[in-house]
Design an enzyme around this catalytic site. Structure first.
Site, PDB file in Angstrom:
ATOM      1  N   CYS A  39       0.813  -1.231   0.000  1.00 42.69           N
ATOM      2  CA  CYS A  39       0.000   0.000   0.000  1.00 42.69           C
ATOM      3  C   CYS A  39       0.848   1.284   0.000  1.00 42.69           C
ATOM      4  O   CYS A  39       1.408   1.629  -1.027  1.00 42.69           O
ATOM      5  CB  CYS A  39      -0.984  -0.056   1.156  1.00 42.69           C
ATOM      6  SG  CYS A  39      -2.331   1.131   0.984  1.00 42.69           S
ATOM      7  N   HIS A  78      -3.439  -5.378   2.679  1.00 49.35           N
ATOM      8  CA  HIS A  78      -3.019  -5.462   4.087  1.00 49.35           C
ATOM      9  C   HIS A  78      -3.589  -6.754   4.658  1.00 49.35           C
ATOM     10  O   HIS A  78      -4.207  -7.538   3.971  1.00 49.35           O
ATOM     11  CB  HIS A  78      -3.630  -4.305   4.879  1.00 49.35           C
ATOM     12  CG  HIS A  78      -3.119  -2.958   4.512  1.00 49.35           C
ATOM     13  ND1 HIS A  78      -1.874  -2.511   4.876  1.00 49.35           N
ATOM     14  CD2 HIS A  78      -3.710  -1.937   3.855  1.00 49.35           C
ATOM     15  CE1 HIS A  78      -1.727  -1.255   4.452  1.00 49.35           C
ATOM     16  NE2 HIS A  78      -2.813  -0.883   3.816  1.00 49.35           N
TER      17      HIS A  78
HETATM   18  N1  GLN Z   1      -1.699   7.026   1.946  1.00 53.16           N
HETATM   19  C1  GLN Z   1      -2.136   6.073   1.059  1.00 53.16           C
HETATM   20  C2  GLN Z   1      -3.572   6.191   0.587  1.00 53.16           C
HETATM   21  O1  GLN Z   1      -4.487   6.458   1.344  1.00 53.16           O
HETATM   22  C3  GLN Z   1      -1.783   4.707   1.574  1.00 53.16           C
HETATM   23  C4  GLN Z   1      -2.680   4.151   2.636  1.00 53.16           C
HETATM   24  C5  GLN Z   1      -2.244   2.815   3.172  1.00 53.16           C
HETATM   25  O2  GLN Z   1      -1.050   2.473   3.203  1.00 53.16           O
HETATM   26  N2  GLN Z   1      -3.224   2.059   3.682  1.00 53.16           N
HETATM   27  O3  GLN Z   1      -3.761   6.017  -0.598  1.00 53.16           O
END
Ligand code: GLN
Length: 242
Positions: free
Chosen positions: A94, A190
């Site tokens: 992510c 995740h």
């Molecule tokens: N900041 C990023 C987004 O919201 C990644 C979020 C995350 O790692 N869950 O797209």
């Protein structure tokens, strides 16, 4: 045989138990009698990355990603970029995935210049993409949990890690999920993703073992609980008929 894993930015990038991916890789190596060491590389520390076989980068929100920019500019960013180009194995989740791309423009209009280790970019939107999701890969069906504002678009030469079955994946529009470039594996998943997706975990481990030792296959493991966990999440996403 032994793999040396480097956990990059464990101090800032660790959402939804992403650290569990490192534990899973270590365990699946040890169950096969393969050694594994884990070195944490937080903000402010730099080591030659060529001494590692596998790098892991977890997820983080826009705020945490912003915190890393100075540290990346201190030379670590160039180290990471060179390691990807050199074929070192990476797993990036992510926020860590977005970091490997060229830039991220947040939904509030802030533009972060990222590593450009992979030809991809990310643009945020106010509506987040949240939920359990599933995608098909060369390692079998992968299940996980996504929560991101960023929509990621892949450039030439970067292929998706998989094809979305349910959920949003890279951008909610083109049906792709994650990225694969050389031995760099990226996903929005995740969960952590690896405990319930042993095929993906072994594919990543094998890429590092074949680079280091020319290893062509891994001894199979029982994986009963892993398969049960995988199948129950998949059923909850797709329903009993699929
Ligand atoms: N900041 C990023 C987004 O919201 C990644 C979020 C995350 O790692 N869950 O797209």
């Amino acid at each position: 045989m032994e793999l040396r894993i480097c956990h990059l930015y464990p101090d800032v990038l660790n959402l939804y138990g992403d650290r569990g991916n490192v534990l899973t890789m270590k365990k699946r190596l040890e169950w096969r009698g393969i050694g594994c060491t884990v070195t944490e590389l937080p903000i402010g520390e730099r080591q030659p990355l060529s001494k590692f076989d596998l790098l892991f980068v977890g997820g983080g929100q826009d705020f945490e990603q912003g915190l890393l920019l100075d540290d990346l500019r201190s030379g670590k960013g160039e180290d990471i970029k060179a390691a990807v180009a050199d074929g070192l194995t990476f797993l990036c989740i992510c926020g860590g995935y977005q970091l490997m791309g060229r830039y991220y423009e947040t939904h509030t209009g802030e533009k972060f210049s990222f590593l450009g280790a992979l030809d991809l970019y990310t643009v945020g939107a106010a509506e987040r993409m949240i939920g359990n999701f599933a995608f098909e890969t060369e390692f079998g069906t992968v299940v996980g949990f996504e929560n991101h504002s960023g929509r990621t678009y892949l450039g030439e030469g970067v292929r998706p890690l998989g094809k979305v079955i349910r959920g949003c994946g890279n951008n909610g529009a083109d049906g792709t999920e994650g990225a694969r470039y050389l031995n760099c594996f990226c996903t929005y998943s995740h969960g952590p993703v690896l405990p319930k997706n042993p095929g993906l975990c072994d594919g990543i481990l094998l890429s590092a073992l074949s680079r280091k030792y020319g290893c062509a296959a891994l001894e199979p493991l029982g994986d009963m609980s892993e398969r049960e966990a995988h199948d129950s999440v998949l059923r909850s996403i797709t329903g009993p008929g699929e």
